[in-house]
Scaffold this motif. Structure first.
Motif, short mmCIF file in Angstrom:
data_model
loop_
_atom_site.label_atom_id
_atom_site.label_comp_id
_atom_site.label_asym_id
_atom_site.label_seq_id
_atom_site.Cartn_x
_atom_site.Cartn_y
_atom_site.Cartn_z
N SER A 131 44.98 64.12 12.00
CA SER A 131 43.86 65.13 11.78
C SER A 131 43.52 65.71 12.98
N GLU A 132 43.35 65.04 14.09
CA GLU A 132 42.93 65.34 15.24
C GLU A 132 43.85 66.59 16.04
N LEU A 133 45.29 66.05 15.94
CA LEU A 133 46.43 66.72 16.21
C LEU A 133 46.22 68.40 15.63
N LEU A 134 45.84 68.35 14.32
CA LEU A 134 45.95 69.65 13.71
C LEU A 134 44.67 70.24 13.79
N GLU A 135 43.51 69.69 14.40
CA GLU A 135 42.53 70.33 14.72
C GLU A 135 42.27 70.94 16.25
N LEU A 136 43.46 70.76 16.89
CA LEU A 136 43.69 71.16 18.39
C LEU A 136 44.13 72.66 18.19
N ASP A 137 43.76 73.29 19.30
CA ASP A 137 44.28 74.72 19.57
C ASP A 137 45.90 74.85 19.76
N LYS A 138 46.42 75.62 18.81
CA LYS A 138 47.99 75.77 18.88
C LYS A 138 48.63 75.55 20.30
N SER A 139 47.91 76.28 21.30
CA SER A 139 48.43 76.20 22.61
C SER A 139 48.84 74.94 23.30
N GLN A 157 46.22 69.96 4.95
CA GLN A 157 45.61 68.88 5.56
C GLN A 157 43.99 68.84 5.15
N LEU A 158 43.84 67.51 4.52
CA LEU A 158 42.44 67.50 4.24
C LEU A 158 41.24 66.79 5.19
N HIS A 159 40.08 66.78 5.02
CA HIS A 159 39.07 66.18 5.94
C HIS A 159 39.44 65.11 6.43
N PRO A 160 39.27 64.78 7.66
CA PRO A 160 39.86 63.50 8.12
C PRO A 160 39.34 62.19 7.45
N GLU A 161 38.16 62.10 6.90
CA GLU A 161 37.70 60.88 6.12
C GLU A 161 38.35 60.78 4.91
N VAL A 162 38.84 61.97 4.27
CA VAL A 162 39.58 61.85 2.90
C VAL A 162 40.89 61.37 3.08
N GLU A 163 41.59 62.00 4.18
CA GLU A 163 42.89 61.46 4.63
C GLU A 163 42.76 60.03 4.92
N LYS A 164 41.76 59.21 5.65
CA LYS A 164 41.46 58.03 5.95
C LYS A 164 41.64 57.16 4.60
N ALA A 165 40.86 57.66 3.72
CA ALA A 165 40.60 57.17 2.22
C ALA A 165 42.16 57.02 1.70
N LEU A 166 42.81 58.13 1.34
CA LEU A 166 43.95 58.21 0.84
C LEU A 166 44.96 57.27 1.38
N SER A 219 45.05 57.41 10.56
CA SER A 219 45.23 58.58 10.18
C SER A 219 44.42 59.71 10.84
N PHE A 220 43.51 59.38 11.79
CA PHE A 220 43.01 60.18 12.57
C PHE A 220 43.83 60.90 13.62
N ILE A 221 44.88 60.43 13.87
CA ILE A 221 45.93 61.19 14.88
C ILE A 221 46.49 62.34 14.23
N TYR A 259 42.01 55.96 20.79
CA TYR A 259 42.13 57.51 21.11
C TYR A 259 41.37 58.34 20.28
N LYS A 260 40.68 57.64 19.23
CA LYS A 260 39.94 58.58 18.20
C LYS A 260 38.81 59.44 19.03
N GLY A 261 38.91 60.48 18.96
CA GLY A 261 38.01 61.45 19.53
C GLY A 261 38.34 61.94 20.97
N THR A 262 39.71 61.41 21.36
CA THR A 262 39.64 61.82 22.87
C THR A 262 40.98 62.64 22.81
N ILE A 263 41.75 63.16 21.80
CA ILE A 263 42.85 63.82 21.81
C ILE A 263 42.38 65.27 21.88
N ASN A 264 42.54 65.95 23.19
CA ASN A 264 42.15 67.17 23.57
C ASN A 264 42.98 68.08 24.39
#
Length: 596
Positions: A108-116, A142-151, A104-106, A41-46
């Motif tokens: 990150s990607e959800l929070l990058e979406l428009d609130k609507s 929330q931090l950068h997706p790659e930082v979240e993944k590393a943590l 961790s991408f879930i 699902y990575k990159g497809t949550i839109n």
């Protein structure tokens, strides 16, 4: 006693989680497969639909992970010396870190979406509304997706201090026997906390305290360094995420602000202390002690009276004392005994104290080291309070919604202690028995939750203030802080002897964030609801059952409001402290009556 030597019927049955190691390994393979599916699902949550779909897959993954984690942790908790259990727990810890990194991408990607899009997803799938709302709260931190993944990938590393603490405490520290008047007595963590702290013979009790403290002292520097490492991890993450302080970071998940946190500590330190000093003086008087020391605070007011109780007898006490909670609740209690949800055994390497683990999709598990003392009725009713809470919450909520804030977590458990005490008081008119029950409420329920854990919280706050200001701690600093907190609370009513300052070494709670203060917060709510049940009866019970079923879908303030308690003011806390004072008044009166 070795784990292999205990009676099977006194151990819990983990087969409902996995009936064999083969099934356990199959579950791990299934989890890895499901995790790989989710990465697609990575990159497809839109869109709202894709939001619902990925959360649904993540929900399934979580339901698979929970029994794996519980099985590994529960197996280790009953015998920390078991190398197979150690390796299994380490393997599962690494698995969880890997999966957390992969997924961790879930967030990150959800929070990058428009609130609507998130609002549309909430509307279309209300079951995920609570999950999404809590996620949105995290957006500023929330931090950068790659930082979240590393943590996430470093999860086992971040958990290492707690594991090191447990290994030092339960594996490496080996206590020698101690001697009093030519007689030798065995010593261990569980024996000290379950027996010798409560021992009515002053010479044995104080010698045990000295022997126990002497052994702790030999490990103080390693334990302090381990704790400092844990604190630095918490501070670093708080700074990385942009929280104003480590307190804000740790309170964020609890959904309360610093006002509720500081109030709980400040008011109790000031207003409860005079009552507890009276209780200490009463103990000193009854036991004829020339001086009252820290080693004497856990003794019973009437140790010759406390009855012994078997495991089977405790079942009937649970059913009778908690019957007000309703028929379904009592059936749950029977299941706990019949289906071996509870581990009663005393053996080397077993975790100290008591706890309840409630894996979603299965029944709860309770760890306790049964000493046959009557006060175990209160300990067991406490843990069954946790079990009853999650038994109901898990049945009525999805895995994202079941667990409430840590601030509220101790309310259902301490509520059960209050109900049990009330049942015992109503069952007899004997003054000596009533004094024993009330003294147990003070010595067990309120001392444990309002004093022991509160003093942990006051100490912990001072430690975090040092860390928040960029400092470090070592054994000397921790000892001085702990001693100063004890002296502030007890004043000149109790002598804070050598070894008392090492109490910080005994508690695992310091590795669980701002947990200690929540015991008094939960008991404040429980006391107020208990008093409401006494005056209003079934209506108050029904409201409380609804609260338990609500799980984590509401904040602590909202949950308390549902139960008829307003914790936005200090009135409930002050009233609870006054209630404790009234119990001590009764103890003094009953003691005078019995002396005559």
């Amino acid at each position: 006693m070795k784990r292999s030597e205990v009676k099977l019927e006194e151990t819990w049955d983990l087969t409902p989680l996995f009936d064999s190691e083969v099934e356990f390994e199959k579950a791990i393979d299934q989890v890895k497969l499901e995790s790989k599916h989710i990465t697609k699902y990575k990159g497809t949550i839109n869109t709202a639909d894709s939001v619902i779909e990925v959360i649904g897959r993540y929900e399934k993954l979580m339901e698979l992970l929970v029994p794996i984690g519980s099985y590994a942790n529960l197996s280790l908790s009953v015998d920390q010396t078991n190398e197979e259990a150690q390796l299994r727990a380490a393997k599962v810890g690494q698995l969880f870190s890997e999966i957390n990194a992969e997924t961790s991408f879930i967030t990150s990607e959800l929070l990058e979406l428009d609130k609507s899009a998130l609002e549309e997803a909430e509307k279309n799938e209300p079951n995920y509304s609570n999950y999404l709302q809590k996620l949105i709260r995290k957006k500023p931190y929330q931090l950068h997706p790659e930082v979240e993944k590393a943590l996430a990938a470093l999860g086992t590393t971040f958990d290492a201090p707690y594991e090191l603490y447990d290994t030092t405490k339960l594996v490496d520290i080996q206590f020698e026997d101690f001697e009093v008047n030519g007689k030798s007595y065995p010593l261990s963590y569980n024996l000290f906390e379950g027996d010798w702290e409560l021992e009515p013979d002053t010479a044995i009790r104080r010698t045990a305290f000295d022997a126990f403290s002497s052994k702790l002292k030999a490990y103080q520097h390693t334990t302090a360094k381990t704790y400092d490492m844990h604190l630095k991890i918490e501070k670093t993450e708080a700074d990385l995420r942009g929280f104003n302080s480590i307190f804000d970071s740790l309170l964020f998940e609890q959904e309360v602000d610093q006002n509720l946190y500081h109030r709980q500590i400040d008011i109790i330190m000031k207003e409860l202390a005079p009552h507890m000093r009276r209780y200490a003086k009463l103990l000193q008087k009854v036991h004829g002690l020339e001086k009252m020391t820290f080693a004497d605070l856990k003794i019973s007011l009437d140790p010759t009276y406390e009855p012994k109780i078997s495991i089977e007898e405790s079942r009937q006490y649970m059913k009778d004392g908690l019957s007000i909670m309703g028929e379904d609740y009592v059936k749950m209690l029977d299941r706990a005994f019949d289906e071996r949800w509870i581990d009663f055994a005393q053996n080397n390497g077993k975790s100290t104290g008591a706890f309840c683990d409630s894996p979603y999709g299965s029944h709860p598990y309770i760890l306790i080291s049964w000493t046959s003392r009557m006060n175990e009725v209160f300990v067991l009713s406490h843990e069954l309070g946790h079990a009853g809470h999650f038994h109901l919450a898990n049945a009525h909520q999805n895995i994202f919604n079941a667990e409430p804030s840590l601030y509220f977590i101790e309310a259902p458990s301490t509520m059960n202690e209050m109900l049990m005490a009330n049942y015992l008081l109503q069952s007899s008119n004997d003054a000596r028995f009533k004094r024993w029950v009330i003294s147990t409420i003070i010595a067990r329920t309120y001392y444990h939750n309002f004093v022991t854990h509160l003093l942990e919280a006051s100490y912990q706050r001072k430690v975090y203030e040092i860390i928040d200001n960029g400092g470090s701690v070592n054994a000397s600093i921790l000892n001085n802080i702990k001693k100063s907190v004890l002296e502030e609370f007890w004043g000149d009513s109790v002598e804070i002897i050598d070894g008392a300052e090492l109490t910080w070494m005994r508690q695992p709670h310091y590795y669980m964030g701002l947990y200690p203060y929540t015991y008094s917060a939960g008991l404040t709510i429980a006391t107020q609801v208990y008093k409401r049940i006494q005056s209003e009866g079934q209506n108050a019970v029904e409201d409380w059952i609804k609260v338990l079923k609500t799980g984590g879908t509401k904040s602590p303030v909202e949950l308390a409001q549902m139960a008829g308690v307003d914790i936005t003011t200090d009135a409930p806390l002050k009233d609870t402290i006054a209630f404790i004072g009234s119990l001590i008044d009764q103890l003094e009166q009953l003691t005078d009556e019995l002396d005559k």
